[in-house]
Write a protein that holds these residues in place. Structure first.
Motif, PDB file in Angstrom:
ATOM      1  N   ASN A 386       0.858  -1.180   0.000  1.00 55.83           N
ATOM      2  CA  ASN A 386       0.000   0.000   0.000  1.00 55.83           C
ATOM      3  C   ASN A 386       0.900   1.238   0.000  1.00 55.83           C
ATOM      4  O   ASN A 386       1.506   1.588   1.016  1.00 55.83           O
ATOM      5  N   ALA A 387       0.988   1.874  -1.143  1.00 60.23           N
ATOM      6  CA  ALA A 387       1.950   2.979  -1.309  1.00 60.23           C
ATOM      7  C   ALA A 387       1.753   4.074  -0.265  1.00 60.23           C
ATOM      8  O   ALA A 387       2.721   4.657   0.231  1.00 60.23           O
ATOM      9  N   SER A 388       0.492   4.299   0.104  1.00 61.57           N
ATOM     10  CA  SER A 388       0.241   5.422   1.020  1.00 61.57           C
ATOM     11  C   SER A 388       0.782   5.130   2.429  1.00 61.57           C
ATOM     12  O   SER A 388       0.904   6.027   3.242  1.00 61.57           O
ATOM     13  N   LYS A 389       1.085   3.869   2.694  1.00 58.48           N
ATOM     14  CA  LYS A 389       1.583   3.537   4.034  1.00 58.48           C
ATOM     15  C   LYS A 389       3.090   3.328   4.063  1.00 58.48           C
ATOM     16  O   LYS A 389       3.649   2.902   5.075  1.00 58.48           O
ATOM     17  N   LEU A 390       3.739   3.561   2.952  1.00 55.65           N
ATOM     18  CA  LEU A 390       5.183   3.290   2.901  1.00 55.65           C
ATOM     19  C   LEU A 390       5.965   4.599   2.787  1.00 55.65           C
ATOM     20  O   LEU A 390       5.801   5.340   1.820  1.00 55.65           O
ATOM     21  N   ALA A 444       9.962   1.735 -11.945  1.00 53.44           N
ATOM     22  CA  ALA A 444       8.545   1.325 -11.908  1.00 53.44           C
ATOM     23  C   ALA A 444       8.014   1.386 -10.477  1.00 53.44           C
ATOM     24  O   ALA A 444       6.860   1.769 -10.256  1.00 53.44           O
ATOM     25  N   ILE A 445       8.855   1.034  -9.516  1.00 50.20           N
ATOM     26  CA  ILE A 445       8.418   1.086  -8.102  1.00 50.20           C
ATOM     27  C   ILE A 445       8.271   2.548  -7.666  1.00 50.20           C
ATOM     28  O   ILE A 445       7.303   2.914  -7.000  1.00 50.20           O
ATOM     29  N   ARG A 446       9.214   3.369  -8.084  1.00 54.11           N
ATOM     30  CA  ARG A 446       9.100   4.806  -7.751  1.00 54.11           C
ATOM     31  C   ARG A 446       7.802   5.382  -8.308  1.00 54.11           C
ATOM     32  O   ARG A 446       7.145   6.193  -7.658  1.00 54.11           O
ATOM     33  N   ALA A 447       7.455   4.949  -9.508  1.00 55.27           N
ATOM     34  CA  ALA A 447       6.227   5.484 -10.122  1.00 55.27           C
ATOM     35  C   ALA A 447       4.983   5.061  -9.336  1.00 55.27           C
ATOM     36  O   ALA A 447       4.008   5.798  -9.280  1.00 55.27           O
ATOM     37  N   LYS A 448       5.037   3.876  -8.727  1.00 57.26           N
ATOM     38  CA  LYS A 448       3.861   3.404  -7.962  1.00 57.26           C
ATOM     39  C   LYS A 448       3.817   4.042  -6.572  1.00 57.26           C
ATOM     40  O   LYS A 448       2.765   4.082  -5.947  1.00 57.26           O
ATOM     41  N   ALA A 449       4.962   4.456  -6.048  1.00 56.74           N
ATOM     42  CA  ALA A 449       4.997   5.022  -4.696  1.00 56.74           C
ATOM     43  C   ALA A 449       5.708   6.372  -4.732  1.00 56.74           C
ATOM     44  O   ALA A 449       6.813   6.529  -4.185  1.00 56.74           O
TER      45      ALA A 449
END
Ligand code: BGC
Length: 749
Positions: A386-390, A444-449
């Motif tokens: 959950n990106a918003s929690k990381l 790709a991970i940076r783009a998601k979070a």
């Protein structure tokens, strides 16, 4: 003389003369051998066989022979001046312009079109073939082949050399990523759809390597010993199903020997089984440099030599002229090639070069990878993230800052811009180089979070990687095992101390997810400690986006393993891979090596005495625990199976309820296994069917699966036929070969 009368006479005479000439010419046309300029075979209302017959009748012996071999390849056989017309692929066969027959331009295309770099072109890398098989999705397989077919045409090719379907008897085989796993029904059906997709683009499809080329070590010398029943029910069955589903134009015979004879001059394999029992109408082409004789190979059923004409050029021509090889035999080889060209449409609709649809290639590659990533572990629902929690994410290892790995050898697709881990301009594909595609997990991970601090560590020093992991909310370790044609894995263990890296990172941060980029199963001594594991395979051009979509839950994983992950090498049927003695290998520095190979290297023996027990059938029969079983794969939702009913009939029909009991939509691959009557003497169970079912959250559906009676049959060697034995059959249904909650038995007469 009366002018009027004489004029009338003159006209009459002219008219009569004209009639005589017309009748005379008509007679000539009727009685003379049909002139090549008429080209009756271009009438597409005739069947491919009729069309081929008409061409064969017109051909000279030299023309016939020219279709039976390629035009050479440096290092493998002399290169003919005619090869200048090659499009740059692995094989080129000259056409016969006089008869309107185009040349055959062949390219390797296991997971995309090869050699695009050398040829200054672009091609998409799909996820590797084993990944494709993990989708268990027949439509995806068709789309996989169709994309390859389209890009082949765009690049001017009319034949694909993909379609690898050797069963994974030996998972350390360096080409495991090019094949479709360990089950003949899954592998055969999936490869059949891939080839169907290729051929739907009017490109000749090929299925390979026939047969039992299950290790790369000593592949040109090894003699595989195996009994007929095990072959027919396992390794050859994958080909049989693949051919039945696709009508592949070509079958490539393999380098190795089988029960004493080279596969490319093995009458049992090529004629008795392939051409007679399977009723294969296409042509057999050799693997590159896999021919060892002219008359023997021709009589055994080889139709075409690649890449050159060591045997199927002058030697075969002489043998035909002297009567050693009959003209009917030569004509049959030629007929098979031509009828395949007509049947596939490469004559009626030849390829035109064009710009490949790059965007569509990316989309298809990503979509298939999303359906192919297997979620192997997900402790305490660690995933999806959950990106918003990381606040902080550590991305570690396997060059995950820049790219993802691809499989090597003749399957290798060239990445745009070259090998992503090399400086610009220095990333040209070299044989046996480890090639990374420019698809960056870090990006790709940076783009998601976007709000999280996402940091990278190369993983080369486990302690600095662990230190970074300690500061993060979650650590994502990318781990890889490279493989390629021309080598086998020494072990299923991850190389280069990656086990140690993962153990140290996990010790520093219990929220560690491992993403694997491997072409074969790997052992995982750390599996109990990490929070999550994804098998991403060699994920293709858009691998990173697909992995990120699964990690962050934009995609709910649905793939299932097409191959068992054993606990250790010691659990394999052959813990030690047999290596060739020195005399059965060639010195790689020897420029004349191909001549030595053509003459025949002394054989060494590999004996597949596990017989029918391939893959999960071995672990089931031997009652071995495995790390992750065949058919296994988790989802972010859960499913419940109930109410199995089995109705006998022409084909057995199963129905059951499948419910999505979790909180999100998903697709479940529901698997059906059969336990045969005890009299069959079979391993404990076999896969006989499956269905991929998409369900909304809370949705439940009745699923019906028809079982082809062939898949319930055994091969009776004495009768040389398949046989459905009378007796009790038990059907097991569930989400993995080791999790089959539903069970029902019926008696079949
Ligand atoms: C491989 C084949 C390939 C051929 C042409 C051989 O070494 O075994 O799979 O199609 O080369 O490149």
């Amino acid at each position: 003389m009366n002018w009027n009368r004489s004029l009338r006479w003159a006209s009459l005479v002219t008219l009569s003369l004209a009639i005589v000439i017309i009748v005379y010419r008509l007679q000539i046309v009727e009685s003379a051998p049909r002139s090549a300029s008429v080209k009756l075979w271009m009438n597409n209302k005739l069947s491919p066989d009729e069309r081929a017959d008409l061409v064969v009748k017109e051909m000279t012996l030299a023309e016939k022979i020219s279709l039976l071999h390629g035009t050479g390849m440096d290092g493998l056989s002399p290169v003919s001046p005619l090869a200048v017309r090659s499009n740059g692929g692995a094989g080129y066969v000259v056409g016969i312009p006089r008869l309107g027959i185009p040349g055959i331009q062949m390219s390797d295309a296991a997971y995309g079109v090869r050699m695009s770099g050398d040829n200054g072109r672009y091609s998409t890398a799909l996820p590797d073939d084993l990944a494709g098989a993990a989708s268990w999705d027949l439509d995806a397989a068709f789309e996989y082949g169709a994309l390859i077919g389209r890009e082949l045409r765009d690049q001017g090719y009319n034949m694909s050399l993909g379609g690898g379907v050797n069963l994974a008897r030996e998972p350390r085989n360096g080409r495991t990523f090019e094949y479709m796993g360990e089950d003949p029904v899954l592998a055969g059906r999936m490869v059949g759809q891939v080839i169907k997709g290729v051929q739907a683009q009017h490109v000749l499809g090929d299925i390979k390597h026939y047969a039992l080329n299950d290790q790369e070590n000593g592949r040109n010398a090894v003699n595989v010993n195996i009994d007929k029943r095990s072959m027919r029910e396992s390794d050859l069955l994958a080909f049989e199903i693949g051919l039945r589903e696709s009508d592949a134009a070509g079958v490539m015979c393999s380098y190795n020997r089988v029960n004493g004879d080279y596969a490319c001059e093995n009458k049992y394999l090529l004629t008795d089984v392939l051409k007679k029992a399977f009723n294969f109408k296409g042509f057999v082409l050799s693997d590159w440099g896999g021919v060892h004789s002219a008359a023997k190979a021709s009589a055994a059923g080889l139709d075409h030599e690649e890449p050159g004409e060591l045997f199927f050029g002058e030697q075969l021509e002489k043998a035909a002229k002297s009567g050693q090889v009959s003209m009917a035999e030569v004509d049959d080889h030629v007929h098979r090639i031509l009828r395949s060209m007509f049947a596939t449409g490469v004559i009626d609709d030849p390829p035109h070069r064009g710009v490949p649809d790059v965007v569509r290639g990316f989309e298809v590659a990503q979509k298939i990878e999303e359906q192919s990533i297997v979620l192997l572990k997900n402790d305490r629902a660690q995933l999806p993230l959950n990106a918003s929690k990381l606040a902080a994410i550590a991305v570690i290892g396997a060059h995950s800052d820049v790219g993802m790995l691809s499989g090597g050898g003749s399957a290798q697709v060239d990445p745009p811009g070259g090998n992503a881990i090399m400086p610009p301009g220095q990333g040209r594909t070299e044989w046996q180089a480890h090639i990374w595609f420019p698809t960056s997990p870090l990006k790709a991970i940076r783009a998601k979070a976007p709000a999280a601090k996402v940091q990278y560590d190369p993983g080369t020093d486990p302690s600095t990687a662990a230190a970074l992991a300690k500061t993060a909310d979650v650590a994502i370790v990318f781990a890889e095992q490279w493989e390629s044609e021309g080598m086998d894995l020494e072990s299923l263990a991850l190389p280069d101390h990656q086990d140690d890296l993962i153990a140290k990172v996990t010790a520093a941060n219990p929220h560690t997810i491992v993403v694997l980029e491997t072409g074969s199963p790997v052992t995982m001594p750390w599996a109990g400690q990490v929070a999550g594991i994804l098998e991403a395979w060699y994920p293709g051009s858009r691998g990173a986006d697909a992995v990120a979509s699964v990690l962050f839950g934009d995609v709910n994983p649905s793939a299932k393993l097409p191959i068992t992950f054993p606990k250790s090498d010691a659990d394999l049927p052959h813990p030690i891979l047999v290596k060739p003695p020195k005399e059965s290998t060639t010195d790689s520095a020897d420029t004349e090596a191909w001549r030595t190979i053509a003459k025949g290297l002394p054989a060494f023996q590999v004996t597949y005495d596990e017989g029918l027990k391939v893959g999960y059938k071995w672990y089931d029969a031997e009652k071995k625990e495995v790390l992750f079983p065949f058919g296994y794969g988790l989802s972010y939702t859960t499913y419940r199976y109930s109410s199995l009913k089995v109705a006998p009939g022409k084909s057995v029909r199963l129905s059951f309820e499948l419910a999505n009991t979790g909180a999100r939509a998903g697709a479940e691959i529901a698997e059906v296994y059969a336990v045969l009557p005890a009299s069959a003497g079979e391993p404990p169970k076999r896969l006989v069917g499956w269905s991929k079912v998409t369900l909304d959250r809370g949705e439940s559906r009745e699923v019906t699966i028809e079982i082809d009676p062939w898949y319930l049959s055994v091969f009776n060697v004495d009768r040389d036929a398949w046989q459905l034995l009378p007796g009790d059959y038990t059907f097991l249904v569930g989400g993995s070969s080791r999790d089959l909650p539903l069970k029902e038995s019926i008696n079949l007469k």
